[in-house]
Enzyme design. Structure first.
Site, PDB file in Angstrom:
ATOM      1  N   LYS A  56      79.225   2.390  38.203  1.00  0.00           N
ATOM      2  CA  LYS A  56      77.417   3.026  37.676  1.00  0.00           C
ATOM      3  C   LYS A  56      77.624   3.192  36.761  1.00  0.00           C
ATOM      4  CE  LYS A  56      74.633   5.721  39.123  1.00  0.00           C
ATOM      5  NZ  LYS A  56      73.929   6.634  37.891  1.00  0.00           N
ATOM      6  N   GLY A  99      82.700  13.816  32.932  1.00  0.00           N
ATOM      7  CA  GLY A  99      81.728  13.925  33.338  1.00  0.00           C
ATOM      8  C   GLY A  99      81.652  15.589  33.195  1.00  0.00           C
ATOM      9  N   SER A 100      80.831  16.797  34.116  1.00  0.00           N
ATOM     10  CA  SER A 100      80.898  18.171  34.345  1.00  0.00           C
ATOM     11  C   SER A 100      81.216  18.356  35.595  1.00  0.00           C
ATOM     12  CB  SER A 100      79.948  18.007  34.325  1.00  0.00           C
ATOM     13  OG  SER A 100      78.571  17.635  36.259  1.00  0.00           O
ATOM     14  N   GLY A 140      81.897  16.239  39.007  1.00  0.00           N
ATOM     15  CA  GLY A 140      83.234  16.240  39.626  1.00  0.00           C
ATOM     16  C   GLY A 140      84.031  16.324  41.142  1.00  0.00           C
ATOM     17  N   GLU A 162      87.665  13.600  35.230  1.00  0.00           N
ATOM     18  CA  GLU A 162      87.935  15.182  34.661  1.00  0.00           C
ATOM     19  C   GLU A 162      86.668  15.370  34.017  1.00  0.00           C
ATOM     20  OE1 GLU A 162      87.046  15.872  30.482  1.00  0.00           O
ATOM     21  OE2 GLU A 162      87.068  13.714  30.127  1.00  0.00           O
ATOM     22  N   CYS A 184      84.455  16.771  24.594  1.00  0.00           N
ATOM     23  CA  CYS A 184      85.370  17.006  26.314  1.00  0.00           C
ATOM     24  C   CYS A 184      86.327  18.394  25.799  1.00  0.00           C
ATOM     25  CB  CYS A 184      86.009  16.683  27.732  1.00  0.00           C
ATOM     26  SG  CYS A 184      86.522  14.959  27.132  1.00  0.00           S
ATOM     27  N   GLU A 214      82.401  26.366  31.394  1.00  0.00           N
ATOM     28  CA  GLU A 214      81.778  25.586  29.561  1.00  0.00           C
ATOM     29  C   GLU A 214      80.344  25.720  28.729  1.00  0.00           C
ATOM     30  OE1 GLU A 214      83.115  20.389  27.533  1.00  0.00           O
ATOM     31  OE2 GLU A 214      82.747  21.531  30.080  1.00  0.00           O
TER      32      GLU A 214
END
Length: 526
Positions: free
Chosen positions: A182, A239-240, A244, A263, A300, A391
């Site tokens: 994707k 990603g976020s 996720g 992750e 990250c 975060e």
């Protein structure tokens, strides 16, 4: 540039939706045009992936290794076009993109070497004991085998190394799984260049049509369809937390639940122990100012929490850190959405009770830019506010001052799962704070001593993952050679004829793979 979706070896543009990438540095929409994937094209990609799996899963390790090496060669052959395109779509500097290209190629070659060595399959053989009393023991052999088609969601912050041919794709292909990517809408042209390189490598090395596909679309529809598709057997995502978890919930609510290896980042706490801080406070402040702002803070593993015991040393460290941060110029972020979220989340953090901004920068922030900042808060206020563990993706960090060791214990105990936790200390510090270090180990995937969390080495020993919410499954890594094990499952063969066994389990061990045979480690035949 063709602007089409890649479905195996074929290109398709059935859709009516037009997509364009964006140059965040100039705030301009690029002139390239891409076609969004339709439901029919998505179905075709998944059908091809399933058909390819029956052939690809039975390719030899050397055949898959040649495929991965060919991808690396084709990426290098893209030359400066790839570098310039990735720079324009990400606002990242040339050196960073060239380094990412090297890392991407290195990951592919790492998995090629892993395949040729072969022990990653964890081959185990327990030979038969037909005369055992009271019951005979059958011959049982076990190894890891590929899961099936894998859907990979590419990352925004690494347009090459965590993207189209990045670690998720490389490890899935190495395991014997076809991949459907994707594409990230920030990197549509970069994705096209790399996707075409993968396809050329697949054709040159005789891989089946459908071993790799790439689709792009606006919105969440395509991602939802791919995760829920019955032929998808695993999902990889970087990603976020919100993104996720949305994918994870879709996957476990399917009729056939599948694993999502997401992750999702963390705040990567750094604990400054007293003797180290006393001796090196200025140097540590300068080092961490660089780590916080590296790549405009878009890692990250960015250190978002700096923890120490209150006193003059922590005060001087904070003052120097704030001064260093204030001298760093604002820079463009990866895309408009990331820049908006950074500024919104930074302001939200700064309005929390007890949080005080200690850096200042009067330079005007460019559009899609981020002005670095550092704040300070007491451990008491930090412990009272769970929002301070969220975060803030970008160049922002909070200094937490603990009044004593007991309060430090409370802060560590309350930390969420992390990708990394770092301890900066002397040998005496480590002895004095051994209990705190052991407590922190329970909260992280990687425990760092006297370093910075930014920078993730690609090697066999790396663990890039951690307890939730850093990742959806703390047993696995998304970086390094062990990432391959996400996309394989153990299969046992009982009393199987030699002709029906994979080469790694045959008596003569044709590939000289290291195996465990009746409890003994060996690469010899039986």
């Amino acid at each position: 540039m063709h602007g089409k979706n890649r479905i195996g070896f074929s290109l398709s543009n059935q859709g009516a939706t037009g997509l364009s990438s964006f140059n965040p540095a100039t705030a301009e929409i690029r002139s390239d045009q891409f076609t969004g994937a339709t439901q029919e094209e998505t179905e075709s990609a998944m059908q091809k992936a399933e058909s390819a799996f029956d052939t690809y899963r039975n390719t030899t390790p050397d055949q898959r290794a040649q495929f991965l090496e060919a991808i690396a060669d084709e990426i290098l052959n893209l030359g400066d076009e790839l570098v310039q395109t990735a720079m324009q779509e990400s606002a990242l500097p040339e050196g960073r993109i060239v380094g990412e290209r090297g890392r991407t190629m290195g990951q592919l070659k790492l998995f090629a070497s892993l395949l040729r060595e072969g022990s990653w399959v964890e081959a185990t053989i327990d030979t038969a004991q037909p005369n055992r009393e009271p019951l005979p023991k059958p011959d049982i052999r076990k190894m890891l085998r590929p899961l099936g088609p894998v859907v990979v969601f590419t990352a925004s912050n690494f347009p090459l190394a965590f993207s189209t041919a990045g670690g998720d794709t490389a490890s899935a292909l190495a395991a014997g799984c076809p991949v459907v990517v994707k594409a990230h809408n920030s990197h549509l042209h970069t994705n096209e260049l790399v996707s075409d390189a993968i396809s050329r490598a697949a054709e040159k090395t005789g891989m089946p049509d459908g071993v790799y596909s790439s689709l792009a679309a606006d919105g969440f529809g395509l991602g939802t369809t791919l995760v829920k598709h019955p032929k998808t057997k695993a999902v990889a995502f970087t990603g976020s937390l919100g993104g996720g978890m949305a994918l994870y919930k879709m996957a476990i609510e399917r009729d056939e639940p599948i694993p999502v290896f997401a992750e999702m980042g963390s705040i990567n706490p750094v604990i400054f122990l007293p003797k180290k801080l006393n001796a090196e406070k200025e140097a540590l402040a300068k080092t961490y100012a660089g780590s916080i702002t590296l790549g405009v803070g878009q890692f990250c593993t960015n250190p978002g929490l700096l923890i120490g015991l209150e006193g003059s040393d922590l005060d001087q460290f904070s003052t120097t850190l704030a001064s260093e941060i204030s001298g760093i110029q604002p820079s463009a972020m990866l895309n408009e959405g990331i820049a908006k979220n950074f500024n919104k989340n930074k302001e939200s953090s700064l309005t929390q009770n007890g949080v005080k901004l200690i850096s200042s920068n009067s330079v005007e922030t460019p559009r899609n830019g981020a002005s670095p900042a550092v704040a300070r808060v007491s451990a008491k206020d930090f412990l009272a506010n769970p929002n301070l563990q969220e975060e803030v993706f970008g160049p922002y960090s909070i200094v937490v001052s603990c009044k004593d060791q007991a309060e430090l214990d409370q802060v560590i105990a309350q930390l969420h799962g992390q990708l990394t936790i770092t301890f900066m200390g002397s040998d005496d510090d480590f002895k004095s704070f051994e209990t705190q270090i052991h407590s922190a180990e329970k909260k992280t995937g990687r425990l760092i001593y006297n370093g910075v969390p930014t920078g993730v080495e690609v090697c066999g020993s790396m663990q890039h993952g951690g307890p939730f919410p850093a990742a959806t499954d703390s047993r696995f890594t998304s970086v390094g050679s062990d990432a391959i094990k996400r996309f394989a499952r153990p299969v046992a063969y009982q009393s199987a004829p030699q002709t029906m066994l994979p080469d790694e389990l045959k008596d003569n061990n044709p590939n000289n793979v290291w195996r465990e045979v009746d409890g003994q480690r060996t690469n010899q035949g039986l």
